[in-house]
Design a protein around this motif. Sequence first.
Motif, PDB file in Angstrom:
ATOM      1  N   ASP A 268       9.600 -20.957   2.525  1.00 21.35           N
ATOM      2  CA  ASP A 268      10.624 -19.977   2.033  1.00 21.35           C
ATOM      3  C   ASP A 268      12.327 -20.390   1.918  1.00 21.35           C
ATOM      4  O   ASP A 268      12.233 -20.675   0.231  1.00 21.35           O
ATOM      5  CB  ASP A 268      10.219 -18.610   2.167  1.00 21.35           C
ATOM      6  N   ALA A 269      12.849 -21.127   2.627  1.00 21.15           N
ATOM      7  CA  ALA A 269      13.480 -21.203   2.483  1.00 21.15           C
ATOM      8  C   ALA A 269      13.798 -22.738   3.463  1.00 21.15           C
ATOM      9  O   ALA A 269      13.523 -22.819   4.077  1.00 21.15           O
ATOM     10  CB  ALA A 269      14.757 -20.376   2.927  1.00 21.15           C
ATOM     11  N   VAL A 270      14.742 -23.698   2.850  1.00 23.09           N
ATOM     12  CA  VAL A 270      15.052 -25.284   3.311  1.00 23.09           C
ATOM     13  C   VAL A 270      16.453 -25.009   4.088  1.00 23.09           C
ATOM     14  O   VAL A 270      16.987 -24.895   3.068  1.00 23.09           O
ATOM     15  CB  VAL A 270      14.545 -26.145   2.948  1.00 23.09           C
ATOM     16  N   PHE A 271      16.081 -24.951   5.341  1.00 21.40           N
ATOM     17  CA  PHE A 271      18.383 -25.678   5.531  1.00 21.40           C
ATOM     18  C   PHE A 271      18.476 -26.416   6.334  1.00 21.40           C
ATOM     19  O   PHE A 271      17.332 -27.151   6.517  1.00 21.40           O
ATOM     20  CB  PHE A 271      18.758 -23.715   6.775  1.00 21.40           C
ATOM     21  N   ASP A 272      19.797 -26.612   6.728  1.00 20.68           N
ATOM     22  CA  ASP A 272      19.949 -27.628   7.700  1.00 20.68           C
ATOM     23  C   ASP A 272      20.887 -27.819   8.912  1.00 20.68           C
ATOM     24  O   ASP A 272      21.044 -26.910   8.638  1.00 20.68           O
ATOM     25  CB  ASP A 272      20.892 -28.850   6.378  1.00 20.68           C
ATOM     26  N   THR A 273      19.842 -28.470   9.829  1.00 16.15           N
ATOM     27  CA  THR A 273      21.072 -28.047  11.087  1.00 16.15           C
ATOM     28  C   THR A 273      21.888 -28.549  11.360  1.00 16.15           C
ATOM     29  O   THR A 273      23.307 -28.115  12.014  1.00 16.15           O
ATOM     30  CB  THR A 273      20.095 -29.019  12.288  1.00 16.15           C
ATOM     31  N   ASN A 274      22.017 -29.503  10.394  1.00 20.12           N
ATOM     32  CA  ASN A 274      23.948 -29.901   9.894  1.00 20.12           C
ATOM     33  C   ASN A 274      24.177 -28.755   9.310  1.00 20.12           C
ATOM     34  O   ASN A 274      25.990 -28.677   9.968  1.00 20.12           O
ATOM     35  CB  ASN A 274      24.030 -30.801   8.944  1.00 20.12           C
ATOM     36  N   TRP A 275      24.652 -27.744   8.661  1.00 21.94           N
ATOM     37  CA  TRP A 275      25.321 -27.090   8.805  1.00 21.94           C
ATOM     38  C   TRP A 275      25.936 -26.245  10.227  1.00 21.94           C
ATOM     39  O   TRP A 275      26.853 -25.850  10.331  1.00 21.94           O
ATOM     40  CB  TRP A 275      24.016 -25.565   7.868  1.00 21.94           C
ATOM     41  N   SER A 276      24.613 -25.837  10.572  1.00 19.76           N
ATOM     42  CA  SER A 276      24.971 -24.756  11.958  1.00 19.76           C
ATOM     43  C   SER A 276      25.514 -26.023  13.427  1.00 19.76           C
ATOM     44  O   SER A 276      26.517 -25.606  13.933  1.00 19.76           O
ATOM     45  CB  SER A 276      23.944 -24.478  13.334  1.00 19.76           C
ATOM     46  N   ALA A 277      25.228 -27.266  13.199  1.00 24.78           N
ATOM     47  CA  ALA A 277      26.280 -28.380  13.767  1.00 24.78           C
ATOM     48  C   ALA A 277      27.813 -28.442  13.458  1.00 24.78           C
ATOM     49  O   ALA A 277      28.606 -27.791  14.661  1.00 24.78           O
ATOM     50  CB  ALA A 277      25.964 -29.538  13.395  1.00 24.78           C
ATOM     51  N   ASP A 278      27.580 -27.959  11.721  1.00 28.08           N
ATOM     52  CA  ASP A 278      29.522 -27.211  11.987  1.00 28.08           C
ATOM     53  C   ASP A 278      29.313 -26.066  12.383  1.00 28.08           C
ATOM     54  O   ASP A 278      31.340 -26.058  12.347  1.00 28.08           O
ATOM     55  CB  ASP A 278      29.169 -27.406  10.325  1.00 28.08           C
ATOM     56  N   LEU A 279      29.048 -25.454  12.606  1.00 26.48           N
ATOM     57  CA  LEU A 279      29.599 -24.003  13.448  1.00 26.48           C
ATOM     58  C   LEU A 279      29.376 -24.194  14.574  1.00 26.48           C
ATOM     59  O   LEU A 279      30.390 -23.955  15.109  1.00 26.48           O
ATOM     60  CB  LEU A 279      28.271 -22.810  12.739  1.00 26.48           C
ATOM     61  N   MET A 332      21.431 -22.022  17.165  1.00 26.59           N
ATOM     62  CA  MET A 332      22.518 -20.880  16.386  1.00 26.59           C
ATOM     63  C   MET A 332      22.074 -20.712  15.042  1.00 26.59           C
ATOM     64  O   MET A 332      22.432 -19.577  14.717  1.00 26.59           O
ATOM     65  CB  MET A 332      23.966 -21.856  16.340  1.00 26.59           C
ATOM     66  N   LEU A 333      21.166 -21.618  14.848  1.00 26.72           N
ATOM     67  CA  LEU A 333      20.711 -21.231  13.079  1.00 26.72           C
ATOM     68  C   LEU A 333      20.034 -20.067  13.013  1.00 26.72           C
ATOM     69  O   LEU A 333      19.597 -19.013  12.085  1.00 26.72           O
ATOM     70  CB  LEU A 333      20.240 -22.128  12.453  1.00 26.72           C
ATOM     71  N   GLY A 334      18.856 -20.700  14.687  1.00 32.64           N
ATOM     72  CA  GLY A 334      17.604 -19.331  14.305  1.00 32.64           C
ATOM     73  C   GLY A 334      18.243 -17.676  14.633  1.00 32.64           C
ATOM     74  O   GLY A 334      17.590 -16.587  13.583  1.00 32.64           O
ATOM     75  N   PRO A 335      18.897 -16.925  15.273  1.00 33.00           N
ATOM     76  CA  PRO A 335      19.816 -15.990  15.161  1.00 33.00           C
ATOM     77  C   PRO A 335      20.799 -15.874  14.248  1.00 33.00           C
ATOM     78  O   PRO A 335      20.530 -14.533  13.588  1.00 33.00           O
ATOM     79  CB  PRO A 335      21.007 -15.975  16.892  1.00 33.00           C
ATOM     80  N   ILE A 336      20.856 -16.848  13.595  1.00 34.10           N
ATOM     81  CA  ILE A 336      21.555 -16.309  12.406  1.00 34.10           C
ATOM     82  C   ILE A 336      20.775 -16.309  10.723  1.00 34.10           C
ATOM     83  O   ILE A 336      21.452 -15.421   9.977  1.00 34.10           O
ATOM     84  CB  ILE A 336      22.919 -17.669  11.909  1.00 34.10           C
ATOM     85  N   ALA A 337      19.475 -16.678  11.250  1.00 33.52           N
ATOM     86  CA  ALA A 337      18.936 -16.819  10.124  1.00 33.52           C
ATOM     87  C   ALA A 337      18.409 -15.595  10.406  1.00 33.52           C
ATOM     88  O   ALA A 337      18.342 -13.969   9.314  1.00 33.52           O
ATOM     89  CB  ALA A 337      17.278 -17.409  10.028  1.00 33.52           C
ATOM     90  N   LYS A 338      18.106 -14.831  11.528  1.00 34.16           N
ATOM     91  CA  LYS A 338      17.599 -12.892  11.313  1.00 34.16           C
ATOM     92  C   LYS A 338      18.543 -11.699  11.317  1.00 34.16           C
ATOM     93  O   LYS A 338      18.262 -10.986  11.911  1.00 34.16           O
ATOM     94  CB  LYS A 338      16.942 -12.670  12.874  1.00 34.16           C
ATOM     95  N   LYS A 344      21.939 -10.332   4.151  1.00 32.23           N
ATOM     96  CA  LYS A 344      22.445 -10.605   2.862  1.00 32.23           C
ATOM     97  C   LYS A 344      20.905 -11.172   1.628  1.00 32.23           C
ATOM     98  O   LYS A 344      21.611 -10.717   1.228  1.00 32.23           O
ATOM     99  CB  LYS A 344      22.889 -12.200   2.816  1.00 32.23           C
ATOM    100  N   LYS A 345      20.231 -11.361   1.879  1.00 32.73           N
ATOM    101  CA  LYS A 345      19.080 -11.565   0.996  1.00 32.73           C
ATOM    102  C   LYS A 345      18.347 -10.304   0.932  1.00 32.73           C
ATOM    103  O   LYS A 345      17.179 -10.048   0.473  1.00 32.73           O
ATOM    104  CB  LYS A 345      17.720 -12.505   1.809  1.00 32.73           C
ATOM    105  N   GLY A 346      18.196  -9.443   2.591  1.00 27.23           N
ATOM    106  CA  GLY A 346      17.894  -8.315   2.433  1.00 27.23           C
ATOM    107  C   GLY A 346      16.273  -7.802   2.731  1.00 27.23           C
ATOM    108  O   GLY A 346      15.065  -7.189   2.328  1.00 27.23           O
ATOM    109  N   ILE A 347      16.249  -8.984   3.598  1.00 24.75           N
ATOM    110  CA  ILE A 347      14.705  -9.634   4.112  1.00 24.75           C
ATOM    111  C   ILE A 347      14.476  -9.109   6.041  1.00 24.75           C
ATOM    112  O   ILE A 347      15.710  -9.451   6.198  1.00 24.75           O
ATOM    113  CB  ILE A 347      14.246 -11.110   4.247  1.00 24.75           C
ATOM    114  N   SER A 348      13.055  -8.164   5.666  1.00 24.21           N
ATOM    115  CA  SER A 348      13.772  -7.300   7.167  1.00 24.21           C
ATOM    116  C   SER A 348      14.113  -8.962   8.128  1.00 24.21           C
ATOM    117  O   SER A 348      12.828  -9.634   8.529  1.00 24.21           O
ATOM    118  CB  SER A 348      12.266  -6.805   7.690  1.00 24.21           C
TER     119      SER A 348
END
Length: 583
Positions: A268-279, A332-338, A344-348
């Motif tokens: 449903d959505a494709v994210f990049d671990t590069n994003w959370s590497a920056d974090l 880091m990406l896992g808990p930020i997704a949830k 932000k997306k209004g998803i449970s």
Amino acid sequence: NVTITIDGQKVTVPEGTTILKASEQVGVKIPTLCFLDHVGLRHIKHDIGACRVCVVEVEGKGDFVSSCNTPVQEGMVIRTNTPKILAARKLNLEMMLSEHHLDCPTCPKNGICELQAVCAELNVRQIRPQGEKKDLPIDDSSPSIVRNPNKCIICQRCITACKVLQSVDILELYGNGYDAVVRPLGGKPIIETQCVACGQCALVCPTAAIVERDDTWKVWEAIADPKKHVVVQTAPATHVSIGEAFGLPVGTDITGKMVSALKRIGFDAVFDTNWSADLTIMEEGYELIHRIKNGGVLPQFTSCSPGWIKFLEEFYPDLIPHISSCKSPQQMLGPIAKTYYAQKKGISPEDIFVVSIMPCTAKKYEAARPEMNAAAKFWKNPNISRDVDVVLTSRELIRMIREAGIDFAKLPDSAYDPVMGEGTGAAQIFGATGGVMEAALRTAYEVVTGKTLQKLDFEDVRGMKDIKEASVSMNGLTVKVLVAHSLGAARQLIEKVRGGELKDYHFIEVMTCPGGCIGGGGQPIPTTVEKREMRIAGIYERDRKMPLRKSHENPEIQAIYKEFLKEPLGHLSHELLHTHYTP
Ligand code: HC1
């Protein structure tokens, strides 16, 4: 130099050259099953001559000799392909096959099995010896790798990888003849040993005696569930390694094609671990600055490579206070997704299912660690699943792409999805040894000095040298850093930390696998030293081309601090992005 004759051709080679290597120079390819020129690093060779598939005849010597470990001698006359030699090689292979479970169509190594390939090369068409099939139990106790001793051909490459390359040393050769087996020390299940789950054994295994655990079915199931919002993240190293399995040159940047493939598979959505590497760089960089300013424990150790963390916990628990408290980018990406993304997306958050594509088998173990459950704690809701639900290695993704009938090489490029899709060049280089350090220095320099860094490339920490060093002056303080890749190299370094020799160093990066994550245990097979170098070149090329090359300049990282986390090392960061390890 030494002059010899191979199959009637004279050749002069340096003293010490083996028959196998000398033969290559006259265009003769001798098959092997156990020999490896380099196990991860150039100085580690595996040439025990166990498989007897590389035998040749040397005039004046009665018996056949194994060519992989016999050095040439002046005047040697060698034959590599007489009918007698070919028959001997075939018989050796048939003996192996007579004990082997010949379940090739359903074997995880089908298509990339070296035993299969050598049998094809040598035109093996029958199995004359009547051996008894082994029926030993399969060990699937590890979340990362599965060991099937029935498929072991006793080449012992895994022992060299575990003992010499990684200095973990949990495998042994046990028994003789038909009963010989390579097993975890004392015959224990893997999970009860000091295995760090790096998977370097799986990378060198010629058959399916050690493979990654296959979790692809869990992902197909999640995608088929209409209630689930299935998101996926892709590790930096995968950007330059998936393509080679589909015939593209090693090191090709296939980022856009990988995103297209994941969308076609149905995420449903494709994210990049590069994003959370920056974090991670934001959090880990600020942590380093905090430790330096406040007399914290130094040198700080990087914490993103889970095999390295397990290695410290197993062998050097007294050094745990040196480890950065930051979770890895994957975690880091896992808990930020949830949390943030869900809001932000209004998803449970109960419906969000997080999949990672990693070059690494240890990432499966990392995701399964009990403490990696921050989202459920944050929401105080036990129905929220683990921060990262499933980790797939590069090889598993490759299989899924094939299964889905996707012609990868022909795919158009697609872009990552917003919120966690933007990554900088600094994040991209996480995938190569020295990259985390270089990324941290790019940000730390600008944060500490307030000045623009003129030269972004820290050449001293790049490349395949196993221990590297650099220093950077920041406002009068010379920040001294060290980088190691492979746990054997790491052990050398941290023995010195333990002995107090590295007190004036500030930061040490350790990556479990040789070359960094591009050489991870879940990467395409074969992963040779040359391929590691080509993938590294691909990583730095992508970094050079990126419009943004420093983590703190990532607009989606700036957005999450503004909208959610507020500041690095703040309250929410501690709750979601940091952890602690207990000795
Ligand atoms: Fe790695 Fe990392 S670089 S550990 O090698 O810090 O696996 O690629 O994903 O988490 O970002 C692996 C790679 C990866 C993490 C990042």
